[in-house]
Design a protein around this motif. Structure first.
Motif, PDB file in Angstrom:
ATOM      1  N   ASP A 166       0.840  -1.203   0.000  1.00 29.56           N
ATOM      2  CA  ASP A 166       0.000   0.000   0.000  1.00 29.56           C
ATOM      3  C   ASP A 166       0.877   1.257   0.000  1.00 29.56           C
ATOM      4  O   ASP A 166       1.640   1.481   0.944  1.00 29.56           O
ATOM      5  CB  ASP A 166      -0.900  -0.017   1.256  1.00 29.56           C
ATOM      6  CG  ASP A 166      -1.902   1.125   1.238  1.00 29.56           C
ATOM      7  OD1 ASP A 166      -2.850   1.092   2.043  1.00 29.56           O
ATOM      8  OD2 ASP A 166      -1.729   2.035   0.402  1.00 29.56           O
ATOM      9  N   PRO A 167       0.799   2.055  -1.058  1.00 28.28           N
ATOM     10  CA  PRO A 167       1.614   3.278  -1.110  1.00 28.28           C
ATOM     11  C   PRO A 167       1.327   4.210   0.071  1.00 28.28           C
ATOM     12  O   PRO A 167       2.198   4.972   0.499  1.00 28.28           O
ATOM     13  CB  PRO A 167       1.215   3.936  -2.434  1.00 28.28           C
ATOM     14  CG  PRO A 167      -0.086   3.329  -2.828  1.00 28.28           C
ATOM     15  CD  PRO A 167      -0.081   1.947  -2.249  1.00 28.28           C
ATOM     16  N   LEU A 168       0.133   4.102   0.625  1.00 27.95           N
ATOM     17  CA  LEU A 168      -0.211   4.984   1.750  1.00 27.95           C
ATOM     18  C   LEU A 168       0.621   4.644   2.983  1.00 27.95           C
ATOM     19  O   LEU A 168       0.922   5.522   3.789  1.00 27.95           O
ATOM     20  CB  LEU A 168      -1.704   4.911   2.078  1.00 27.95           C
ATOM     21  CG  LEU A 168      -2.670   5.283   0.972  1.00 27.95           C
ATOM     22  CD1 LEU A 168      -4.087   5.440   1.542  1.00 27.95           C
ATOM     23  CD2 LEU A 168      -2.257   6.569   0.258  1.00 27.95           C
ATOM     24  N   LEU A 169       1.017   3.354   3.115  1.00 28.96           N
ATOM     25  CA  LEU A 169       1.880   2.986   4.254  1.00 28.96           C
ATOM     26  C   LEU A 169       3.241   3.641   4.079  1.00 28.96           C
ATOM     27  O   LEU A 169       3.831   4.164   5.031  1.00 28.96           O
ATOM     28  CB  LEU A 169       2.020   1.461   4.366  1.00 28.96           C
ATOM     29  CG  LEU A 169       2.896   0.955   5.520  1.00 28.96           C
ATOM     30  CD1 LEU A 169       2.375   1.459   6.874  1.00 28.96           C
ATOM     31  CD2 LEU A 169       2.962  -0.572   5.541  1.00 28.96           C
ATOM     32  N   ASP A 170       3.722   3.652   2.831  1.00 32.49           N
ATOM     33  CA  ASP A 170       5.026   4.294   2.582  1.00 32.49           C
ATOM     34  C   ASP A 170       4.934   5.791   2.888  1.00 32.49           C
ATOM     35  O   ASP A 170       5.817   6.366   3.524  1.00 32.49           O
ATOM     36  CB  ASP A 170       5.441   4.077   1.122  1.00 32.49           C
ATOM     37  CG  ASP A 170       5.531   2.581   0.790  1.00 32.49           C
ATOM     38  OD1 ASP A 170       5.282   2.199  -0.373  1.00 32.49           O
ATOM     39  OD2 ASP A 170       5.787   1.801   1.751  1.00 32.49           O
ATOM     40  N   ILE A 171       3.821   6.405   2.475  1.00 32.97           N
ATOM     41  CA  ILE A 171       3.653   7.844   2.735  1.00 32.97           C
ATOM     42  C   ILE A 171       3.586   8.089   4.235  1.00 32.97           C
ATOM     43  O   ILE A 171       4.203   9.012   4.773  1.00 32.97           O
ATOM     44  CB  ILE A 171       2.382   8.378   2.034  1.00 32.97           C
ATOM     45  CG1 ILE A 171       2.609   8.405   0.529  1.00 32.97           C
ATOM     46  CG2 ILE A 171       2.002   9.765   2.560  1.00 32.97           C
ATOM     47  CD1 ILE A 171       1.455   8.919  -0.283  1.00 32.97           C
TER      48      ILE A 171
END
Ligand code: SDX
Length: 427
Positions: free
Chosen positions: A334-339
């Motif tokens: 999930d890109p949101l976890l990276d963000i």
């Protein structure tokens, strides 16, 4: 530590008792302040004021410590399950196997919700926010259970606890089912409490729900982490509503409404919406950190900061690791976890956040796990409420058992002095 505190007003000294808690917290008992001095205290948001003595939860914001009935949140999240922790919070001791089995079976006796509740549910537009629906349905339960709880009667109190734990879980999932236009599901007494949550939410009539034990285990841990948190906004609401001897369902309904706010439990939904906005705007984390620091910009970094924790929220630490584990286990990238991790790194190195002791709180990572589990963002705060329910019940029970007085704060009046009425043609 001195046993008294001295207050001097207009050259006159007044002495008040000092109370020291189990963990050496110090409080000045001002119960007699106004009678002795004519003065009251003023403390917007109650940042410095204790509303009660409590034996349920202890947290130390400076040390990042959280304990339920003396057990550390780390131990409970790692070794206990949610119903065990619910029993501990409400009845004060970890249950033995017989007590735990009985508790689970007694909850199962109360999971049928009166069919007439469905017409109340159907009165809401499908677009209604689940927290508003849940608060209303919880209050509506009083209509079908009108007899108020005699808190002095152990069996009546126990039955009310089991009834609330059983029915609340079902109606919480009905808010989602209504929103999706799905038929409403019923609790399956052959399955566990958290398994039932997933079934109640996602099982469709055409095929049985395929349980993923990793999701059930992660959710069980998340519910434990949310179970209680001393006198937070929603718990204080439950206690003050209950202090008028309003019923348990009515008090819990008020707590749901307080939790809904984006500064409180609604933050987990607001965090996801913030991360999605950052992602949709090219992932420029630095830009949003600047916005959060700009006094002229109402934007705040949701999931950051806490009234009490001026160190890491121990729950955030556990949830952050769980997020990694659950996303790995589910094969979700999930890109949101990276963000979120970038946001955390930038903020924790930034003087503005460091100087204000702003760290990620319980809401910062929980939404990422819920999203990976397929929980819709509008349901995130409903899950917070399901986790927090045993804490609300425990605190309401303690307040009533201790026969605490009705909550009625004072104020300092700063409006107009006395003035004479003017007829409308003279205004
Ligand atoms: C929960 O109480 C509990 O226990 C709650 C809870 C529970 O389990 O029940 O832990 C669950 O509600 C967690 C908090 C979830 N809320 C959010 O994540 C919303 C974002 N955070 C905030 O709005 C804020 O941090 C609060 C509401 C959580 C705490 O606010 P306080 O204690 O009233 O602190 P404050 O508003 O007075 O802020 C102090 C300073 C201010 O700057 P200055 O005026 O000193 O210059 O810190 C700044 C604030 O502007 N600040 C933030 C910030 N939070 C505080 N700046 C940017 N982003 C933020 N998130």
């Amino acid at each position: 530590m001195s046993k008294t505190a001295i207050l001097e007003i207009d050259g006159k000294k007044y002495e008040f008792p000092v109370i020291v808690g189990t963990e050496n917290e110090v409080a000045i008992d001002i119960e007699k302040l106004r009678g002795a001095t004519g003065a009251i205290t003023l403390d917007p948001g109650y940042k410095n004021s204790g509303s009660c003595k409590s034996e349920i939860t202890f947290l130390d914001g400076e040390e990042g410590i959280l304990r339920y009935r003396g057990y550390s949140i780390e131990d409970l999240a790692d070794k206990a399950d949610f119903l065990e922790v619910a029993y501990l919070l409400i009845f004060g001791e970890l249950p033995n196997q017989a007590q735990l089995d009985k508790f689970e079976n007694d909850i199962r006796k109360h999971t049928l919700v009166n069919e007439e509740m469905k017409s109340i549910l159907e009165g809401f537009p499908k677009t209604a926010h689940p927290m508003g629906v849940l608060s209303s349905l919880t209050s509506a339960l009083t209509a079908f259970n009108p007899k108020s709880v005699n808190v002095e009667n152990e069996k009546e109190m126990y039955d009310a606890v089991c009834k609330t734990m059983g029915k609340f879980l079902v109606i919480a999932t009905w808010t989602y089912r209504r929103r999706m236009g799905f038929p409403l599901n019923y609790y399956d007494n052959t399955k566990g409490y958290v398994e039932n949550f997933m079934r109640l939410m996602f099982e469709i009539p055409t095929q049985p729900y395929k349980m993923d034990q990793k999701i059930v285990d992660a959710l069980d841990k998340l519910f434990i982490l949310h179970a209680d948190h001393e006198q937070n906004c929603s718990t204080s609401t439950v206690r003050i509503v209950g202090s008028s001897h309003a019923g348990l369902f009515a008090s819990i309904s008020a707590g749901v409404s307080a939790l809904w706010g984006p500064l409180h439990g609604g933050a987990n939904q607001a965090v996801l919406e913030m991360l999605e906005e950052i992602n949709n705007n090219g992932g420029d984390v630095a830009k949003y950190v600047l916005k959060a620091k700009d006094k002229d910009d109402p934007f705040r970094l949701m999931g950051f900061g806490h009234r009490v924790y001026k160190n890491f929220d121990p729950r955030a630490t556990i949830i952050k690791k769980a997020a990694d584990d659950v996303l790995d286990a589910l094969g979700v990238d999930d890109p949101l976890l990276d963000i979120a991790k970038q946001l955390e790194k930038v903020a924790l190195e930034d003087e503005y956040f460091k100087s204000r002791n702003l760290y990620p709180n319980v809401d910062f990572y929980s939404g990422i796990i819920y999203r990976a589990m397929g929980i819709p963002v509008e349901m995130f705060t409903v899950l917070f409420a399901i986790g927090r329910l045993p804490g609300w019940i425990a605190q309401w029970k303690e307040m009533r058992t201790n026969k605490e007085p009705i909550g009625r704060p004072r104020q300092v009046y700063t409006g107009s002095p006395s003035r004479s009425f003017k007829e409308v043609n003279q205004r």
